[in-house]
Design a protein around this motif. Sequence first.
Motif, PDB file in Angstrom:
ATOM      1  N   MET A  66      41.923  45.646  40.369  1.00 37.81           N
ATOM      2  CA  MET A  66      42.973  45.918  39.393  1.00 37.81           C
ATOM      3  C   MET A  66      44.048  44.845  39.454  1.00 37.81           C
ATOM      4  N   ARG A  67      44.447  44.467  40.655  1.00 42.91           N
ATOM      5  CA  ARG A  67      45.489  43.445  40.788  1.00 42.91           C
ATOM      6  C   ARG A  67      45.022  42.107  40.234  1.00 42.91           C
ATOM      7  N   VAL A  68      43.777  41.731  40.490  1.00 43.71           N
ATOM      8  CA  VAL A  68      43.252  40.478  39.945  1.00 43.71           C
ATOM      9  C   VAL A  68      43.257  40.532  38.417  1.00 43.71           C
ATOM     10  N   ALA A  69      42.836  41.651  37.854  1.00 44.73           N
ATOM     11  CA  ALA A  69      42.788  41.787  36.394  1.00 44.73           C
ATOM     12  C   ALA A  69      44.175  41.763  35.769  1.00 44.73           C
ATOM     13  N   ILE A  70      45.123  42.425  36.406  1.00 44.63           N
ATOM     14  CA  ILE A  70      46.470  42.553  35.831  1.00 44.63           C
ATOM     15  C   ILE A  70      47.351  41.358  36.167  1.00 44.63           C
TER      16      ILE A  70
END
Length: 96
Positions: A66-70
């Motif tokens: 999620m952090r990589v995507a956001i």
Amino acid sequence: MNLSKRGMAFLIEVSHEHERAVGLFPSSEASMCALTEEVGELAKAMLEESPERIRREAIQVAVMAMRVAIEGDPTLNDYRERVGAVAHAPGMTDEV
């Protein structure tokens, strides 16, 4: 969205862990490396650990994905620029 109760419970845990992780590690630098590390830990847990440990590691993988995507990973922006890719800036994937 039609999620099972177990799926929804998992996503709630991911959300709580995401909040905690951002508080502990506010920078998204090296987040791709952290994601890769978490995937390795999940693989090890799948081979050797309890179902509870597998779930914890799966939550960690989901949080880092999620952090990589956001947020992206600013440590990769120079490389992305050299190869002609657009820098992954925070907020680029905020569509819902």
